[in-house]
Design an enzyme around this catalytic site. Structure first.
Site, PDB file in Angstrom:
ATOM      1  CD  GLU A 133      -2.861   1.176   0.161  1.00 26.06           C
ATOM      2  OE1 GLU A 133      -3.755   0.340   0.123  1.00 26.06           O
ATOM      3  OE2 GLU A 133      -2.711   2.053  -0.726  1.00 26.06           O
ATOM      4  CD  GLU A 194      12.283   7.788  -3.613  1.00 24.29           C
ATOM      5  OE1 GLU A 194      12.856   6.731  -3.352  1.00 24.29           O
ATOM      6  OE2 GLU A 194      11.226   8.126  -3.054  1.00 24.29           O
ATOM      7  CE  LYS A 209       5.659   7.112  -5.354  1.00 30.61           C
ATOM      8  NZ  LYS A 209       5.983   8.463  -4.867  1.00 30.61           N
TER       9      LYS A 209
HETATM   10  P1  NAP Z   1      15.901   5.695   4.085  1.00 28.20           P
HETATM   11  O1  NAP Z   1      15.505   6.759   5.050  1.00 28.20           O
HETATM   12  O2  NAP Z   1      17.045   5.929   3.187  1.00 28.20           O
HETATM   13  O3  NAP Z   1      16.163   4.370   4.945  1.00 28.20           O
HETATM   14  C1  NAP Z   1      16.703   3.207   4.392  1.00 28.20           C
HETATM   15  C2  NAP Z   1      17.017   2.248   5.528  1.00 28.20           C
HETATM   16  O4  NAP Z   1      17.494   1.027   4.994  1.00 28.20           O
HETATM   17  C3  NAP Z   1      18.071   2.769   6.493  1.00 28.20           C
HETATM   18  O5  NAP Z   1      17.774   2.373   7.798  1.00 28.20           O
HETATM   19  C4  NAP Z   1      19.359   2.074   6.009  1.00 28.20           C
HETATM   20  O6  NAP Z   1      20.290   1.840   7.068  1.00 28.20           O
HETATM   21  C5  NAP Z   1      18.799   0.751   5.529  1.00 28.20           C
HETATM   22  N1  NAP Z   1      19.609   0.196   4.451  1.00 28.20           N
HETATM   23  C6  NAP Z   1      19.839   0.768   3.245  1.00 28.20           C
HETATM   24  N2  NAP Z   1      20.625  -0.031   2.510  1.00 28.20           N
HETATM   25  C7  NAP Z   1      20.887  -1.123   3.273  1.00 28.20           C
HETATM   26  C8  NAP Z   1      21.644  -2.300   3.073  1.00 28.20           C
HETATM   27  N3  NAP Z   1      22.299  -2.520   1.925  1.00 28.20           N
HETATM   28  N4  NAP Z   1      21.682  -3.228   4.065  1.00 28.20           N
HETATM   29  C9  NAP Z   1      21.023  -3.009   5.227  1.00 28.20           C
HETATM   30  N5  NAP Z   1      20.277  -1.902   5.471  1.00 28.20           N
HETATM   31  C10 NAP Z   1      20.218  -0.983   4.502  1.00 28.20           C
HETATM   32  O7  NAP Z   1      14.657   5.294   3.155  1.00 28.20           O
HETATM   33  P2  NAP Z   1      13.122   5.609   3.400  1.00 28.20           P
HETATM   34  O8  NAP Z   1      12.847   7.013   2.983  1.00 28.20           O
HETATM   35  O9  NAP Z   1      12.719   5.161   4.738  1.00 28.20           O
HETATM   36  O10 NAP Z   1      12.455   4.695   2.262  1.00 28.20           O
HETATM   37  C11 NAP Z   1      12.370   3.309   2.418  1.00 28.20           C
HETATM   38  C12 NAP Z   1      11.495   2.728   1.314  1.00 28.20           C
HETATM   39  O11 NAP Z   1      10.185   3.282   1.397  1.00 28.20           O
HETATM   40  C13 NAP Z   1      11.973   3.025  -0.101  1.00 28.20           C
HETATM   41  O12 NAP Z   1      11.642   1.947  -0.931  1.00 28.20           O
HETATM   42  C14 NAP Z   1      11.144   4.251  -0.495  1.00 28.20           C
HETATM   43  O13 NAP Z   1      10.991   4.395  -1.877  1.00 28.20           O
HETATM   44  C15 NAP Z   1       9.833   3.912   0.170  1.00 28.20           C
HETATM   45  N6  NAP Z   1       8.980   5.054   0.485  1.00 28.20           N
HETATM   46  C16 NAP Z   1       9.490   6.110   1.162  1.00 28.20           C
HETATM   47  C17 NAP Z   1       8.666   7.163   1.497  1.00 28.20           C
HETATM   48  C18 NAP Z   1       9.181   8.355   2.261  1.00 28.20           C
HETATM   49  O14 NAP Z   1       8.401   9.258   2.544  1.00 28.20           O
HETATM   50  N7  NAP Z   1      10.443   8.394   2.659  1.00 28.20           N
HETATM   51  C19 NAP Z   1       7.314   7.135   1.123  1.00 28.20           C
HETATM   52  C20 NAP Z   1       6.829   6.029   0.429  1.00 28.20           C
HETATM   53  C21 NAP Z   1       7.667   4.980   0.111  1.00 28.20           C
HETATM   54  P3  NAP Z   1      20.960   3.031   7.911  1.00 28.20           P
HETATM   55  O15 NAP Z   1      19.841   3.599   8.740  1.00 28.20           O
HETATM   56  O16 NAP Z   1      21.978   2.389   8.741  1.00 28.20           O
HETATM   57  O17 NAP Z   1      21.477   3.995   6.899  1.00 28.20           O
HETATM   58  N1  HSE Z   2      10.183  10.602  -3.166  1.00 22.34           N
HETATM   59  C1  HSE Z   2       8.838  10.167  -3.061  1.00 22.34           C
HETATM   60  C2  HSE Z   2       7.913  11.370  -3.215  1.00 22.34           C
HETATM   61  C3  HSE Z   2       8.627   9.532  -1.727  1.00 22.34           C
HETATM   62  O1  HSE Z   2       8.404  12.490  -3.183  1.00 22.34           O
HETATM   63  O2  HSE Z   2       6.719  11.192  -3.402  1.00 22.34           O
HETATM   64  C4  HSE Z   2       7.296   8.837  -1.609  1.00 22.34           C
HETATM   65  O3  HSE Z   2       7.206   7.778  -2.502  1.00 22.34           O
END
Ligand code: NAP
Ligand code: HSE
Length: 432
Positions: A133, A194, A209
Protein backbone atom coordinates in the site's frame (compact mmCIF):
# COMPACT_ATOMS: atom_id res chain seq x y z
CA UNK A 1 -10.14 -22.75 12.81
CA UNK A 2 -7.35 -22.56 15.37
CA UNK A 3 -6.77 -19.02 16.62
CA UNK A 4 -3.51 -18.64 18.48
CA UNK A 5 -2.67 -15.49 20.38
CA UNK A 6 1.07 -16.04 20.27
CA UNK A 7 2.97 -12.86 19.39
CA UNK A 8 3.47 -12.23 15.68
CA UNK A 9 7.16 -11.70 15.02
CA UNK A 10 8.13 -9.15 12.42
CA UNK A 11 11.50 -8.60 10.78
CA UNK A 12 12.15 -5.06 9.63
CA UNK A 13 14.53 -4.41 6.74
CA UNK A 14 15.46 -0.73 7.12
CA UNK A 15 15.19 1.79 9.92
CA UNK A 16 15.29 5.05 7.99
CA UNK A 17 12.43 7.50 7.52
CA UNK A 18 9.71 4.88 7.02
CA UNK A 19 11.19 2.15 9.24
CA UNK A 20 11.41 4.56 12.16
CA UNK A 21 7.74 5.44 11.67
CA UNK A 22 6.82 1.76 11.62
CA UNK A 23 8.54 1.17 14.96
CA UNK A 24 6.86 4.27 16.42
CA UNK A 25 3.37 3.26 15.29
CA UNK A 26 3.69 -0.36 16.39
CA UNK A 27 4.90 0.93 19.74
CA UNK A 28 2.35 3.76 20.20
CA UNK A 29 -0.67 1.79 18.98
CA UNK A 30 0.32 -1.64 20.28
CA UNK A 31 -2.77 -2.07 22.43
CA UNK A 32 -5.17 -1.19 19.65
CA UNK A 33 -3.24 -3.17 17.03
CA UNK A 34 -3.10 -6.31 19.12
CA UNK A 35 -6.78 -5.81 19.91
CA UNK A 36 -7.50 -5.85 16.19
CA UNK A 37 -5.35 -8.84 15.27
CA UNK A 38 -5.71 -10.87 18.44
CA UNK A 39 -2.04 -11.03 19.45
CA UNK A 40 0.88 -8.71 20.21
CA UNK A 41 3.05 -7.55 17.30
CA UNK A 42 6.75 -7.78 18.06
CA UNK A 43 9.44 -6.25 15.89
CA UNK A 44 11.97 -8.95 16.50
CA UNK A 45 14.94 -7.95 14.35
CA UNK A 46 15.89 -4.91 12.31
CA UNK A 47 18.51 -4.74 9.60
CA UNK A 48 20.32 -1.45 8.94
CA UNK A 49 23.40 -0.44 7.02
CA UNK A 50 25.19 1.12 9.96
CA UNK A 51 24.49 -0.31 13.43
CA UNK A 52 26.37 2.54 15.13
CA UNK A 53 24.29 5.32 13.59
CA UNK A 54 22.38 7.51 16.07
CA UNK A 55 18.64 6.78 15.91
CA UNK A 56 15.77 9.10 16.78
CA UNK A 57 13.97 6.35 18.70
CA UNK A 58 15.25 4.13 21.51
CA UNK A 59 16.25 0.77 20.01
CA UNK A 60 17.75 -2.15 21.87
CA UNK A 61 21.07 -2.65 19.99
CA UNK A 62 20.69 -6.43 20.24
CA UNK A 63 17.73 -6.16 17.83
CA UNK A 64 19.90 -4.50 15.16
CA UNK A 65 21.91 -6.33 12.55
CA UNK A 66 23.76 -5.14 9.48
CA UNK A 67 22.99 -8.40 7.70
CA UNK A 68 19.51 -8.58 6.14
CA UNK A 69 19.97 -12.37 5.69
CA UNK A 70 19.94 -12.72 9.47
CA UNK A 71 16.38 -11.36 9.46
CA UNK A 72 15.26 -13.42 6.48
CA UNK A 73 16.74 -16.67 7.81
CA UNK A 74 15.25 -16.26 11.29
CA UNK A 75 12.70 -19.10 11.57
CA UNK A 76 10.81 -17.25 14.30
CA UNK A 77 9.91 -14.36 11.98
CA UNK A 78 6.50 -14.55 10.29
CA UNK A 79 6.41 -11.29 8.34
CA UNK A 80 9.13 -9.24 6.67
CA UNK A 81 8.54 -5.49 6.40
CA UNK A 82 10.86 -4.17 3.69
CA UNK A 83 11.53 -0.44 4.00
CA UNK A 84 15.17 -0.31 2.97
CA UNK A 85 14.64 0.49 -0.71
CA UNK A 86 16.80 -0.70 -3.61
CA UNK A 87 15.88 -3.10 -6.35
CA UNK A 88 18.15 -5.98 -7.39
CA UNK A 89 19.50 -7.07 -4.01
CA UNK A 90 16.16 -6.36 -2.34
CA UNK A 91 14.39 -8.56 -4.90
CA UNK A 92 16.70 -11.41 -3.90
CA UNK A 93 15.86 -10.87 -0.21
CA UNK A 94 12.11 -10.78 -0.87
CA UNK A 95 12.10 -13.87 -3.10
CA UNK A 96 14.12 -15.81 -0.55
CA UNK A 97 11.84 -14.68 2.28
CA UNK A 98 8.84 -15.84 0.26
CA UNK A 99 10.56 -19.14 -0.49
CA UNK A 100 10.79 -19.56 3.29
CA UNK A 101 7.05 -18.92 3.64
CA UNK A 102 7.31 -15.41 5.09
CA UNK A 103 4.73 -12.78 4.25
CA UNK A 104 5.91 -9.45 2.87
CA UNK A 105 4.92 -5.85 3.41
CA UNK A 106 6.87 -3.37 1.32
CA UNK A 107 6.85 0.36 0.57
CA UNK A 108 9.13 -0.17 -2.40
CA UNK A 109 7.53 1.08 -5.63
CA UNK A 110 10.78 0.65 -7.57
CA UNK A 111 10.78 -3.03 -6.73
CA UNK A 112 7.04 -3.54 -7.30
CA UNK A 113 7.01 -1.62 -10.58
CA UNK A 114 9.89 -3.67 -11.97
CA UNK A 115 9.41 -7.09 -10.34
CA UNK A 116 5.84 -7.00 -9.01
CA UNK A 117 4.65 -9.76 -11.37
CA UNK A 118 7.46 -12.12 -10.38
CA UNK A 119 7.11 -11.38 -6.67
CA UNK A 120 3.32 -11.79 -6.65
CA UNK A 121 3.62 -15.07 -8.57
CA UNK A 122 6.13 -16.40 -6.06
CA UNK A 123 3.86 -15.26 -3.22
CA UNK A 124 0.95 -17.15 -4.69
CA UNK A 125 3.04 -20.29 -5.18
CA UNK A 126 4.06 -20.10 -1.51
CA UNK A 127 0.57 -19.08 -0.26
CA UNK A 128 2.06 -15.89 1.13
CA UNK A 129 0.79 -12.32 1.20
CA UNK A 130 2.63 -9.42 -0.43
CA UNK A 131 1.10 -6.04 0.39
CA UNK A 132 2.47 -2.75 -0.87
CA UNK A 133 0.00 0.00 0.00
CA UNK A 134 2.72 2.51 0.92
CA UNK A 135 4.40 2.15 -2.46
CA UNK A 136 1.99 4.63 -4.07
CA UNK A 137 0.87 7.89 -2.50
CA UNK A 138 2.31 7.14 0.97
CA UNK A 139 -0.56 7.58 3.41
CA UNK A 140 -3.48 7.35 0.94
CA UNK A 141 -5.04 3.87 0.82
CA UNK A 142 -5.34 3.95 -2.97
CA UNK A 143 -4.15 0.40 -3.68
CA UNK A 144 -6.84 -1.15 -1.49
CA UNK A 145 -9.33 1.23 -3.06
CA UNK A 146 -8.50 0.15 -6.61
CA UNK A 147 -8.44 -3.55 -5.74
CA UNK A 148 -11.51 -3.66 -3.52
CA UNK A 149 -13.51 -0.45 -3.76
CA UNK A 150 -13.60 -0.39 -7.57
CA UNK A 151 -13.76 -4.14 -8.19
CA UNK A 152 -17.32 -3.66 -9.47
CA UNK A 153 -16.56 -0.80 -11.88
CA UNK A 154 -14.63 -0.18 -15.09
CA UNK A 155 -12.09 2.53 -14.51
CA UNK A 156 -11.61 4.90 -17.42
CA UNK A 157 -9.10 7.37 -16.00
CA UNK A 158 -6.61 7.62 -13.16
CA UNK A 159 -4.95 10.98 -12.75
CA UNK A 160 -2.51 11.37 -9.92
CA UNK A 161 -0.18 13.72 -8.15
CA UNK A 162 1.85 10.80 -6.89
CA UNK A 163 5.20 12.42 -6.20
CA UNK A 164 5.30 14.63 -3.12
CA UNK A 165 8.75 16.05 -3.80
CA UNK A 166 7.84 17.56 -7.16
CA UNK A 167 4.45 18.75 -5.92
CA UNK A 168 6.20 20.47 -3.02
CA UNK A 169 8.68 22.02 -5.45
CA UNK A 170 6.09 23.20 -7.97
CA UNK A 171 3.92 24.63 -5.20
CA UNK A 172 6.80 26.63 -3.73
CA UNK A 173 7.98 27.75 -7.16
CA UNK A 174 4.47 28.84 -8.01
CA UNK A 175 3.32 30.43 -4.75
CA UNK A 176 6.60 31.85 -3.42
CA UNK A 177 8.75 32.21 -6.53
CA UNK A 178 11.47 30.00 -4.95
CA UNK A 179 14.10 28.76 -7.40
CA UNK A 180 14.14 25.16 -8.59
CA UNK A 181 17.55 24.45 -6.97
CA UNK A 182 16.67 25.92 -3.57
CA UNK A 183 13.38 24.14 -3.28
CA UNK A 184 14.92 20.79 -4.29
CA UNK A 185 17.47 21.09 -1.47
CA UNK A 186 14.66 21.90 0.94
CA UNK A 187 12.60 18.85 -0.17
CA UNK A 188 15.65 16.62 0.34
CA UNK A 189 16.25 18.01 3.83
CA UNK A 190 12.61 17.34 4.72
CA UNK A 191 13.05 13.66 3.77
CA UNK A 192 10.56 13.71 0.86
CA UNK A 193 13.03 13.13 -1.95
CA UNK A 194 14.52 9.79 -2.95
CA UNK A 195 18.21 9.25 -2.16
CA UNK A 196 18.81 10.08 -5.83
CA UNK A 197 16.33 12.93 -6.43
CA UNK A 198 16.65 12.69 -10.22
CA UNK A 199 14.08 9.92 -10.04
CA UNK A 200 11.68 12.42 -8.43
CA UNK A 201 12.35 15.42 -10.66
CA UNK A 202 12.64 13.48 -13.92
CA UNK A 203 9.33 11.73 -13.30
CA UNK A 204 10.63 8.17 -12.89
CA UNK A 205 9.30 7.81 -9.34
CA UNK A 206 5.85 8.90 -10.52
CA UNK A 207 6.10 6.59 -13.55
CA UNK A 208 6.82 3.62 -11.30
CA UNK A 209 3.78 4.47 -9.20
CA UNK A 210 1.61 4.86 -12.31
CA UNK A 211 2.79 1.41 -13.46
CA UNK A 212 1.35 0.00 -10.24
CA UNK A 213 -1.88 2.04 -10.41
CA UNK A 214 -2.39 1.25 -14.12
CA UNK A 215 -1.97 -2.48 -13.50
CA UNK A 216 -4.49 -2.43 -10.67
CA UNK A 217 -6.94 0.01 -12.25
CA UNK A 218 -7.06 -1.53 -15.72
CA UNK A 219 -6.44 -5.12 -14.54
CA UNK A 220 -3.78 -5.59 -17.15
CA UNK A 221 -0.05 -5.98 -16.86
CA UNK A 222 1.32 -2.44 -17.23
CA UNK A 223 5.10 -2.26 -17.44
CA UNK A 224 7.38 0.68 -16.79
CA UNK A 225 8.32 0.79 -20.47
CA UNK A 226 4.65 1.45 -21.30
CA UNK A 227 4.73 4.81 -19.50
CA UNK A 228 5.91 7.90 -21.37
CA UNK A 229 7.79 10.09 -18.94
CA UNK A 230 8.80 13.73 -18.71
CA UNK A 231 9.93 15.41 -15.48
CA UNK A 232 9.80 18.94 -14.11
CA UNK A 233 13.40 20.04 -14.66
CA UNK A 234 12.31 22.12 -17.69
CA UNK A 235 9.52 23.98 -15.88
CA UNK A 236 10.40 27.67 -15.69
CA UNK A 237 9.01 30.57 -13.70
CA UNK A 238 7.85 31.99 -17.06
CA UNK A 239 5.79 28.83 -17.77
CA UNK A 240 4.24 29.07 -14.31
CA UNK A 241 3.30 32.70 -14.97
CA UNK A 242 1.77 31.86 -18.39
CA UNK A 243 -0.25 29.09 -16.79
CA UNK A 244 -1.49 31.44 -14.09
CA UNK A 245 -2.54 34.07 -16.65
CA UNK A 246 -4.59 31.47 -18.49
CA UNK A 247 -6.23 30.16 -15.28
CA UNK A 248 -4.08 27.03 -14.95
CA UNK A 249 -1.54 25.64 -12.49
CA UNK A 250 1.35 23.36 -13.44
CA UNK A 251 1.35 19.94 -11.76
CA UNK A 252 3.38 16.81 -12.43
CA UNK A 253 0.51 14.47 -13.31
CA UNK A 254 0.51 10.78 -13.91
CA UNK A 255 -2.36 10.11 -16.30
CA UNK A 256 -3.65 6.66 -17.17
CA UNK A 257 -6.66 6.48 -19.39
CA UNK A 258 -8.64 3.85 -21.18
CA UNK A 259 -11.04 4.00 -24.11
CA UNK A 260 -12.66 0.72 -25.07
CA UNK A 261 -9.79 -1.63 -24.36
CA UNK A 262 -6.86 0.57 -25.34
CA UNK A 263 -4.87 2.33 -22.64
CA UNK A 264 -2.24 5.04 -22.39
CA UNK A 265 -0.12 5.99 -19.43
CA UNK A 266 2.10 9.01 -19.07
CA UNK A 267 3.77 11.30 -16.58
CA UNK A 268 4.38 14.93 -17.50
CA UNK A 269 4.13 18.45 -16.16
CA UNK A 270 0.58 19.40 -17.02
CA UNK A 271 -1.37 22.65 -17.02
CA UNK A 272 -4.47 21.92 -14.96
CA UNK A 273 -7.47 24.24 -14.88
CA UNK A 274 -7.32 26.02 -11.51
CA UNK A 275 -10.91 24.99 -10.77
CA UNK A 276 -10.16 21.24 -11.09
CA UNK A 277 -10.01 19.59 -7.63
CA UNK A 278 -6.51 18.23 -8.31
CA UNK A 279 -5.19 21.76 -8.96
CA UNK A 280 -5.61 22.69 -5.31
CA UNK A 281 -3.45 19.82 -4.05
CA UNK A 282 -0.39 21.60 -2.76
CA UNK A 283 2.88 20.96 -0.98
CA UNK A 284 3.95 17.40 -0.31
CA UNK A 285 0.34 16.24 -0.53
CA UNK A 286 -0.68 13.67 -3.11
CA UNK A 287 -4.04 13.04 -4.72
CA UNK A 288 -5.40 10.39 -7.01
CA UNK A 289 -8.43 11.18 -9.13
CA UNK A 290 -10.25 8.11 -10.41
CA UNK A 291 -13.05 8.09 -12.94
CA UNK A 292 -15.14 4.97 -13.27
CA UNK A 293 -17.90 4.29 -15.78
CA UNK A 294 -20.44 3.64 -13.03
CA UNK A 295 -19.15 5.67 -10.11
CA UNK A 296 -18.17 8.80 -12.05
CA UNK A 297 -15.58 11.09 -10.50
CA UNK A 298 -13.80 10.35 -7.21
CA UNK A 299 -10.67 11.76 -5.62
CA UNK A 300 -8.41 10.56 -2.81
CA UNK A 301 -6.18 13.02 -1.01
CA UNK A 302 -3.51 12.86 1.67
CA UNK A 303 0.16 12.89 2.55
CA UNK A 304 2.19 11.11 -0.10
CA UNK A 305 5.44 10.81 1.78
CA UNK A 306 7.05 11.31 5.15
CA UNK A 307 7.66 9.13 8.17
CA UNK A 308 4.29 8.75 9.85
CA UNK A 309 1.87 8.85 6.88
CA UNK A 310 3.89 6.24 5.00
CA UNK A 311 4.30 4.10 8.09
CA UNK A 312 0.52 4.20 8.61
CA UNK A 313 0.04 2.36 5.33
CA UNK A 314 2.85 -0.08 6.08
CA UNK A 315 1.41 -0.99 9.47
CA UNK A 316 -2.12 -1.26 8.02
CA UNK A 317 -0.71 -3.83 5.57
CA UNK A 318 0.90 -5.63 8.48
CA UNK A 319 -2.50 -5.79 10.19
CA UNK A 320 -4.01 -7.24 6.98
CA UNK A 321 -1.34 -9.94 6.82
CA UNK A 322 -1.91 -10.89 10.44
CA UNK A 323 -5.69 -10.93 10.06
CA UNK A 324 -5.22 -13.27 7.08
CA UNK A 325 -2.92 -15.42 9.20
CA UNK A 326 -5.64 -15.70 11.79
CA UNK A 327 -8.18 -16.68 9.14
CA UNK A 328 -5.74 -18.96 7.31
CA UNK A 329 -6.31 -17.16 4.00
CA UNK A 330 -2.89 -15.76 3.17
CA UNK A 331 -1.78 -15.76 -0.45
CA UNK A 332 -5.20 -15.45 -2.03
CA UNK A 333 -4.81 -13.93 -5.46
CA UNK A 334 -6.26 -10.51 -4.78
CA UNK A 335 -5.32 -8.82 -8.02
CA UNK A 336 -5.76 -10.45 -11.33
CA UNK A 337 -4.25 -8.54 -14.25
CA UNK A 338 -6.24 -10.81 -16.54
CA UNK A 339 -7.01 -8.45 -19.43
CA UNK A 340 -4.89 -8.43 -22.56
CA UNK A 341 -2.95 -5.20 -22.85
CA UNK A 342 -3.35 -2.90 -25.83
CA UNK A 343 -1.50 0.39 -25.71
CA UNK A 344 -2.94 3.30 -27.65
CA UNK A 345 -0.82 4.47 -30.56
CA UNK A 346 -0.01 8.17 -30.99
CA UNK A 347 -2.97 8.67 -33.32
CA UNK A 348 -5.31 7.43 -30.56
CA UNK A 349 -3.82 9.45 -27.69
CA UNK A 350 -5.42 12.86 -27.59
CA UNK A 351 -5.40 15.84 -25.25
CA UNK A 352 -5.38 19.62 -25.24
CA UNK A 353 -2.03 21.40 -25.56
CA UNK A 354 -0.43 24.66 -24.51
CA UNK A 355 2.30 25.78 -26.92
CA UNK A 356 4.52 28.84 -26.46
CA UNK A 357 6.44 30.02 -29.53
CA UNK A 358 8.93 32.80 -30.11
CA UNK A 359 8.43 33.99 -33.68
CA UNK A 360 9.53 36.82 -35.96
CA UNK A 361 7.34 39.86 -35.35
CA UNK A 362 6.24 40.48 -38.94
CA UNK A 363 3.22 40.26 -41.20
CA UNK A 364 1.95 36.83 -42.21
CA UNK A 365 3.66 34.82 -39.46
CA UNK A 366 0.50 34.09 -37.53
CA UNK A 367 -1.22 32.97 -40.74
CA UNK A 368 1.63 30.50 -41.50
CA UNK A 369 1.44 29.10 -38.01
CA UNK A 370 -2.32 28.61 -38.03
CA UNK A 371 -2.04 27.10 -41.53
CA UNK A 372 0.18 24.33 -40.17
CA UNK A 373 -2.36 23.52 -37.46
CA UNK A 374 -5.04 23.36 -40.15
CA UNK A 375 -2.94 20.97 -42.28
CA UNK A 376 -2.89 18.47 -39.41
CA UNK A 377 -6.53 19.10 -38.45
CA UNK A 378 -5.68 20.56 -35.07
CA UNK A 379 -8.38 22.91 -33.89
CA UNK A 380 -7.33 25.90 -31.78
CA UNK A 381 -9.06 27.09 -28.61
CA UNK A 382 -7.08 30.35 -28.37
CA UNK A 383 -4.12 32.15 -29.95
CA UNK A 384 -2.71 35.20 -28.20
CA UNK A 385 0.28 37.34 -29.04
CA UNK A 386 1.81 38.38 -25.72
CA UNK A 387 3.68 41.67 -25.42
CA UNK A 388 7.10 41.21 -23.83
CA UNK A 389 9.40 44.23 -23.70
CA UNK A 390 12.44 42.06 -22.96
CA UNK A 391 11.92 39.93 -26.05
CA UNK A 392 12.48 41.32 -29.57
CA UNK A 393 10.49 38.39 -31.01
CA UNK A 394 6.75 38.04 -30.72
CA UNK A 395 5.54 35.51 -28.16
CA UNK A 396 2.61 33.45 -29.36
CA UNK A 397 0.62 31.50 -26.78
CA UNK A 398 -1.58 28.79 -28.29
CA UNK A 399 -4.06 26.50 -26.58
CA UNK A 400 -5.44 23.72 -28.76
CA UNK A 401 -8.62 21.72 -28.47
CA UNK A 402 -8.09 18.00 -28.03
CA UNK A 403 -5.72 16.80 -30.74
CA UNK A 404 -3.91 13.55 -31.35
CA UNK A 405 -0.36 13.27 -30.09
CA UNK A 406 0.62 12.23 -33.61
CA UNK A 407 -0.73 15.47 -35.11
CA UNK A 408 0.82 17.69 -32.44
CA UNK A 409 4.22 16.02 -32.89
CA UNK A 410 3.99 16.67 -36.65
CA UNK A 411 3.01 20.31 -36.07
CA UNK A 412 5.96 20.80 -33.71
CA UNK A 413 8.36 19.20 -36.19
CA UNK A 414 7.13 21.65 -38.85
CA UNK A 415 7.59 24.60 -36.45
CA UNK A 416 11.17 23.50 -35.80
CA UNK A 417 11.82 23.66 -39.55
CA UNK A 418 10.11 27.02 -40.07
CA UNK A 419 12.49 29.99 -40.28
CA UNK A 420 10.03 32.49 -38.76
CA UNK A 421 9.64 30.31 -35.67
CA UNK A 422 12.67 31.27 -33.57
CA UNK A 423 11.96 28.72 -30.86
CA UNK A 424 9.31 26.34 -29.61
CA UNK A 425 9.72 27.50 -26.01
CA UNK A 426 7.39 25.15 -24.18
CA UNK A 427 4.69 22.59 -24.72
CA UNK A 428 2.37 21.30 -22.00
CA UNK A 429 -0.51 18.88 -21.86
CA UNK A 430 -3.63 20.68 -20.65
CA UNK A 431 -6.29 19.06 -18.43
CA UNK A 432 -9.62 20.36 -17.19
P1 NAP B 1 15.90 5.70 4.08
O1 NAP B 1 15.50 6.76 5.05
O2 NAP B 1 17.05 5.93 3.19
O3 NAP B 1 16.16 4.37 4.94
C1 NAP B 1 16.70 3.21 4.39
C2 NAP B 1 17.02 2.25 5.53
O4 NAP B 1 17.49 1.03 4.99
C3 NAP B 1 18.07 2.77 6.49
O5 NAP B 1 17.77 2.37 7.80
C4 NAP B 1 19.36 2.07 6.01
O6 NAP B 1 20.29 1.84 7.07
C5 NAP B 1 18.80 0.75 5.53
N1 NAP B 1 19.61 0.20 4.45
C6 NAP B 1 19.84 0.77 3.25
N2 NAP B 1 20.63 -0.03 2.51
C7 NAP B 1 20.89 -1.12 3.27
C8 NAP B 1 21.64 -2.30 3.07
N3 NAP B 1 22.30 -2.52 1.92
N4 NAP B 1 21.68 -3.23 4.06
C9 NAP B 1 21.02 -3.01 5.23
N5 NAP B 1 20.28 -1.90 5.47
C10 NAP B 1 20.22 -0.98 4.50
O7 NAP B 1 14.66 5.29 3.16
P2 NAP B 1 13.12 5.61 3.40
O8 NAP B 1 12.85 7.01 2.98
O9 NAP B 1 12.72 5.16 4.74
O10 NAP B 1 12.45 4.69 2.26
C11 NAP B 1 12.37 3.31 2.42
C12 NAP B 1 11.50 2.73 1.31
O11 NAP B 1 10.18 3.28 1.40
C13 NAP B 1 11.97 3.02 -0.10
O12 NAP B 1 11.64 1.95 -0.93
C14 NAP B 1 11.14 4.25 -0.50
O13 NAP B 1 10.99 4.40 -1.88
C15 NAP B 1 9.83 3.91 0.17
N6 NAP B 1 8.98 5.05 0.48
C16 NAP B 1 9.49 6.11 1.16
C17 NAP B 1 8.67 7.16 1.50
C18 NAP B 1 9.18 8.35 2.26
O14 NAP B 1 8.40 9.26 2.54
N7 NAP B 1 10.44 8.39 2.66
C19 NAP B 1 7.31 7.13 1.12
C20 NAP B 1 6.83 6.03 0.43
C21 NAP B 1 7.67 4.98 0.11
P3 NAP B 1 20.96 3.03 7.91
O15 NAP B 1 19.84 3.60 8.74
O16 NAP B 1 21.98 2.39 8.74
O17 NAP B 1 21.48 3.99 6.90
N1 HSE C 1 10.18 10.60 -3.17
C1 HSE C 1 8.84 10.17 -3.06
C2 HSE C 1 7.91 11.37 -3.22
C3 HSE C 1 8.63 9.53 -1.73
O1 HSE C 1 8.40 12.49 -3.18
O2 HSE C 1 6.72 11.19 -3.40
C4 HSE C 1 7.30 8.84 -1.61
O3 HSE C 1 7.21 7.78 -2.50
Amino acid sequence: MHVSNKPIKVGLLGLGTVGTGVVRIVDMHQEDLSGQVGSPIVIEKISVKDRDKARSIPIDPSRLTDDPWEVIHDPEIDVIVEVMGGVEQTRTYILEALARGKHIVTANKDLMALYGTEILAKAQEMKCDVFYEASVAGGIPIIRTLIEGFSSDRITKIMGIVNGTTNYMLTKMSKEGVSYEDVLTEAQQLGYAESDPTSDVEGLDAARKMTILGTLGFRTNVELADVSVKGISGVSQADIAYARNLGYVIKLLGIADREDDAISISVQPTMVKASHPIASVNGVFNAVYVHGEAVGETMFYGAGAGEMPTATSVVADLVSVIKNLRLGVNGLKHIAPHKPKRLKNDAEISFKNFILLHVDDKAGVLARITQIFTEYEVSLASVVQQPNELNPNAEIVIVTHKASKESIDKVLRRFNELEVVRRVVSVYRVEG
